[in-house]
Design an enzyme around this catalytic site. Structure first.
Site, mmCIF file in Angstrom:
data_model
loop_
_atom_site.group_PDB
_atom_site.id
_atom_site.type_symbol
_atom_site.label_atom_id
_atom_site.label_comp_id
_atom_site.label_asym_id
_atom_site.label_seq_id
_atom_site.Cartn_x
_atom_site.Cartn_y
_atom_site.Cartn_z
ATOM 1 C CD GLU A 130 48.668 35.822 -37.056
ATOM 2 O OE1 GLU A 130 49.627 36.095 -36.298
ATOM 3 O OE2 GLU A 130 48.071 36.676 -37.735
ATOM 4 C CG ASP B 119 54.207 43.017 -34.415
ATOM 5 O OD1 ASP B 119 53.099 42.445 -34.355
ATOM 6 O OD2 ASP B 119 55.175 42.528 -35.022
ATOM 7 C CB SER B 120 48.479 44.131 -34.560
ATOM 8 O OG SER B 120 48.248 43.980 -33.172
ATOM 9 C CD GLU C 265 55.813 37.750 -36.419
ATOM 10 O OE1 GLU C 265 56.353 37.587 -37.530
ATOM 11 O OE2 GLU C 265 54.882 38.564 -36.232
#
Ligand code: KIV
Length: 291
Positions: A209, A71-72, A142
């Site tokens: 991350e 989704d970056s 996430e």
């Protein structure tokens, strides 16, 4: 009779051709089983993001193991400040472009913000829509315990899920910063428990991350599923970077974990300047470049 004979010969030819193609181009698909085998043989896993056909084709041919349609894309492709605005349909557009380009890599797609947080029914609907309409092989989402029910439901439907812990950009407004996560013992313990829970409910892999190396080392050694890191040190089973960042297309983003493999920003700029100069001077197109 003849027709029948010819058509079976035709089918056989296609079969042989496919076999040859498979062997010559070494195109056997990366599967979850292969990723597990890689972990057990301590073979590192390579992963990059891609959002379009052209780049996906190049990085697949270069032999990357996993392509993440992250989704970056919200930042990289659309210029948004955060990952929050990207929609499910936009993710499907990017993912289907990538899938059309890929012969070897496993393609994972991010479930975007707002498509799985409300309840597990909505999460399953979003995951099914992505899988059906993009042709991707797995989804990523996430969160730890708060996402447990949704992840379980998606996995029960037969969709492989990669978990994502540590810095979770979809919660940026909750944390207010993109700094390293889980630096204190309490947060580190929570992350480890979340990772163990994700494995237990069936996630095929977990992405970590921006957390300290010492913690990702602990997670990788305690979990049997492959752990992929971004800014999580060298002790994990594989690494991921955003493609445009590692190609040096974004001068404004320089976190410590980012290694740039090209100065693409400069190379593109030089090529475009030269092209423009050639047009203005009348050098392009020359006699050989016209009909
Ligand atoms: O969206 C994304 O690019 C990611 C990164 C962790 C690679 O999730």
């Amino acid at each position: 009779m003849t027709l029948c004979h010819n058509s079976s010969k035709y089918i056989y030819t296609i079969f042989v051709k496919n076999q040859i193609m498979t062997n010559n181009s070494n195109q056997s698909r990366v599967t979850i089983k292969i990723l597990n085998q890689m972990k057990s043989k301590s073979e590192k896993i390579s992963m990059l993001t891609a959002y379009d056909f052209s780049f996906a084709k190049i990085i697949d041919e270069a032999g990357i193991d996993i392509i993440l349609v992250g989704d970056s894309a919200s930042n990289v492709m659309a210029g948004h400040e955060t990952t929050l605005p990207i929609t499910l349909d936009q993710m499907i557009y990017h993912a289907s472009s990538v899938v059309r380009a890929v012969n070897r890599a496993l393609v994972i797609v991010d479930l975007p913000f707002g498509t799985y947080q409300a309840d597990s029914k909505e999460a399953l609907k979003s995951a099914i829509k992505i899988m059906k309409e993009s042709g991707a092989h797995a989804v990523k989402l996430e969160g730890g315990y708060q996402a447990k029910e949704s992840i379980e439901r998606i996995i029960q439907a037969g969709i492989p899920v990669m978990g994502h812990l540590g810095l979770t950009p979809q919660s940026i407004y909750k944390f207010g910063t993109y700094e390293v996560r889980a630096k204190n013992k309490q947060e580190a313990d929570t992350l480890l428990n979340d990772a163990l829970m994700l494995q237990e409910i069936g996630c095929f892999s977990v992405l970590l991350e921006k957390i300290p190396n010492i913690l990702s080392k602990k997670v990788s050694s305690k979990l049997t599923v492959p752990i992929i890191g971004i800014g999580a040190g060298s002790s994990v089973d594989g690494q991921v970077l955003v493609l445009q960042d590692m190609l040096g297309m974004n001068k404004d983003f320089s976190p410590r974990f980012l290694r740039r493999y090209l100065d693409m920003d400069r190379l593109i700029c030089e090529a475009v300047k030269k092209y423009s100069t050639d047009i203005k001077s009348g050098d392009f197109p020359n006699k050989e470049e016209q009909y």
